[in-house]
Design a protein around this motif. Structure first.
Motif, PDB file in Angstrom:
ATOM      1  N   HIS A  83      86.573  -2.883 -27.540  1.00 48.20           N
ATOM      2  CA  HIS A  83      86.790  -3.658 -26.774  1.00 48.20           C
ATOM      3  C   HIS A  83      86.875  -5.057 -27.245  1.00 48.20           C
ATOM      4  N   TRP A  84      87.270  -6.164 -26.600  1.00 48.46           N
ATOM      5  CA  TRP A  84      87.220  -7.366 -27.112  1.00 48.46           C
ATOM      6  C   TRP A  84      86.118  -8.053 -26.339  1.00 48.46           C
ATOM      7  N   LEU A  85      85.179  -8.888 -27.175  1.00 46.89           N
ATOM      8  CA  LEU A  85      84.123  -9.571 -26.205  1.00 46.89           C
ATOM      9  C   LEU A  85      84.522 -11.010 -26.050  1.00 46.89           C
ATOM     10  N   LEU A  86      84.651 -11.505 -24.875  1.00 39.27           N
ATOM     11  CA  LEU A  86      84.896 -12.895 -24.589  1.00 39.27           C
ATOM     12  C   LEU A  86      83.383 -13.422 -24.429  1.00 39.27           C
ATOM     13  N   ASP A  87      83.138 -13.933 -25.673  1.00 34.67           N
ATOM     14  CA  ASP A  87      81.717 -14.445 -25.989  1.00 34.67           C
ATOM     15  C   ASP A  87      81.482 -15.643 -25.206  1.00 34.67           C
ATOM     16  N   HIS A  88      82.639 -16.601 -25.219  1.00 33.83           N
ATOM     17  CA  HIS A  88      82.370 -18.029 -25.075  1.00 33.83           C
ATOM     18  C   HIS A  88      83.827 -18.495 -24.553  1.00 33.83           C
ATOM     19  N   LEU A  89      83.838 -19.002 -23.383  1.00 31.54           N
ATOM     20  CA  LEU A  89      84.983 -19.744 -22.825  1.00 31.54           C
ATOM     21  C   LEU A  89      84.332 -20.871 -21.980  1.00 31.54           C
ATOM     22  N   TYR A  90      84.611 -21.990 -22.508  1.00 26.61           N
ATOM     23  CA  TYR A  90      84.030 -23.280 -22.006  1.00 26.61           C
ATOM     24  C   TYR A  90      84.709 -24.332 -21.931  1.00 26.61           C
ATOM     25  N   ILE A  91      84.973 -24.920 -20.755  1.00 26.95           N
ATOM     26  CA  ILE A  91      86.023 -26.113 -20.238  1.00 26.95           C
ATOM     27  C   ILE A  91      84.855 -27.118 -19.920  1.00 26.95           C
ATOM     28  N   LEU A  92      85.056 -28.399 -20.569  1.00 24.96           N
ATOM     29  CA  LEU A  92      84.183 -29.420 -20.206  1.00 24.96           C
ATOM     30  C   LEU A  92      84.551 -29.750 -18.584  1.00 24.96           C
ATOM     31  N   PRO A  93      83.460 -30.186 -18.170  1.00 25.92           N
ATOM     32  CA  PRO A  93      83.252 -30.706 -16.749  1.00 25.92           C
ATOM     33  C   PRO A  93      84.579 -31.337 -16.291  1.00 25.92           C
ATOM     34  N   GLU A  94      84.931 -32.365 -16.939  1.00 25.67           N
ATOM     35  CA  GLU A  94      85.944 -33.345 -16.432  1.00 25.67           C
ATOM     36  C   GLU A  94      87.316 -32.711 -16.460  1.00 25.67           C
ATOM     37  N   HIS A  95      87.636 -31.432 -17.288  1.00 28.10           N
ATOM     38  CA  HIS A  95      88.498 -30.804 -17.196  1.00 28.10           C
ATOM     39  C   HIS A  95      88.704 -29.506 -16.326  1.00 28.10           C
ATOM     40  N   GLN A  96      87.463 -29.035 -15.716  1.00 31.27           N
ATOM     41  CA  GLN A  96      87.649 -28.131 -14.989  1.00 31.27           C
ATOM     42  C   GLN A  96      88.473 -28.290 -13.682  1.00 31.27           C
ATOM     43  N   GLY A  97      88.786 -27.096 -13.084  1.00 28.70           N
ATOM     44  CA  GLY A  97      89.507 -27.315 -11.624  1.00 28.70           C
ATOM     45  C   GLY A  97      91.009 -27.527 -11.791  1.00 28.70           C
ATOM     46  N   LYS A  98      91.384 -27.720 -13.155  1.00 26.58           N
ATOM     47  CA  LYS A  98      92.895 -28.044 -13.415  1.00 26.58           C
ATOM     48  C   LYS A  98      93.732 -26.863 -13.762  1.00 26.58           C
ATOM     49  N   GLY A  99      93.286 -25.763 -13.975  1.00 25.30           N
ATOM     50  CA  GLY A  99      93.852 -24.790 -14.249  1.00 25.30           C
ATOM     51  C   GLY A  99      93.823 -24.129 -15.838  1.00 25.30           C
ATOM     52  N   ILE A 100      93.178 -24.874 -16.610  1.00 26.74           N
ATOM     53  CA  ILE A 100      92.894 -24.886 -17.979  1.00 26.74           C
ATOM     54  C   ILE A 100      92.529 -23.367 -18.103  1.00 26.74           C
ATOM     55  N   GLY A 101      91.439 -22.942 -17.658  1.00 25.29           N
ATOM     56  CA  GLY A 101      90.766 -21.777 -17.874  1.00 25.29           C
ATOM     57  C   GLY A 101      91.605 -20.501 -17.318  1.00 25.29           C
ATOM     58  N   ALA A 102      92.541 -20.729 -16.317  1.00 30.23           N
ATOM     59  CA  ALA A 102      93.312 -19.589 -15.890  1.00 30.23           C
ATOM     60  C   ALA A 102      94.506 -19.600 -17.083  1.00 30.23           C
ATOM     61  N   ALA A 103      94.990 -20.718 -17.551  1.00 27.07           N
ATOM     62  CA  ALA A 103      96.011 -20.653 -18.573  1.00 27.07           C
ATOM     63  C   ALA A 103      95.418 -19.946 -19.754  1.00 27.07           C
TER      64      ALA A 103
END
Length: 148
Positions: free
Chosen positions: A73-93
């Motif tokens: 498997h692949w371990l998604l060990d870290h995925l962090y988006i800075l608070p000022e960029h959250q909620g804009k679809g970046i994580g989903a993309a």
């Protein structure tokens, strides 16, 4: 929105720690476990710059991702988006890109999320299924999609 990825080096470690702390602060404070020193030490103990990528949006640094390819498997060990960029679809993309690569290699993706973090809702929304939980973390897996 133009998302790009840039390699990291060992010299980026403190910048990455700062992004991690900023992204996790609210969730950790909510459960009384915010400790910047511990967050720094935990990240640096397993940081591998060869596996880590900065996430930039329209040329602006918005976060980072670190995926560890393991045998089954692949371990998604870290995925962090800075608070000022959250909620804009970046994580989903970013997840769509990760999913495309994992699906092409027929690899499941595993991850853990802090129990009281909003990230749990985010990962469930994108198809991760809870497999286990511990005192502080919830564990998830996403199986590869069938080829089209």
């Amino acid at each position: 929105m133009n998302i790009s990825f840039a390699t990291t080096t060992q010299s980026d470690a403190e910048t990455l720690v700062a992004i991690r702390i900023a992204a996790m602060r609210e969730s950790l404070e909510r459960i009384g476990r915010f400790d910047p020193r511990r967050a720094r030490e935990r990240f640096l103990a397993s940081f591998d710059p060869a596996l880590c990528r900065f996430i930039a949006v329209d040329g602006v640094q918005a976060g980072f991702i670190l995926i560890r390819p393991l045998a089954d498997h692949w371990l998604l060990d870290h995925l962090y988006i800075l608070p000022e960029h959250q909620g804009k679809g970046i994580g989903a993309a970013v997840l769509r890109d990760v999913f495309a690569n994992a699906d092409a290699h027929r690899m499941p993706i595993r991850l853990s999320a802090l129990r009281c973090s909003d990230s749990n809702r985010f990962y469930r929304r994108y198809g991760f299924i809870q497999t286990d939980e511990a005192e502080w973390d919830v564990y998830y897996v996403r199986q590869p999609s069938a080829p089209i």
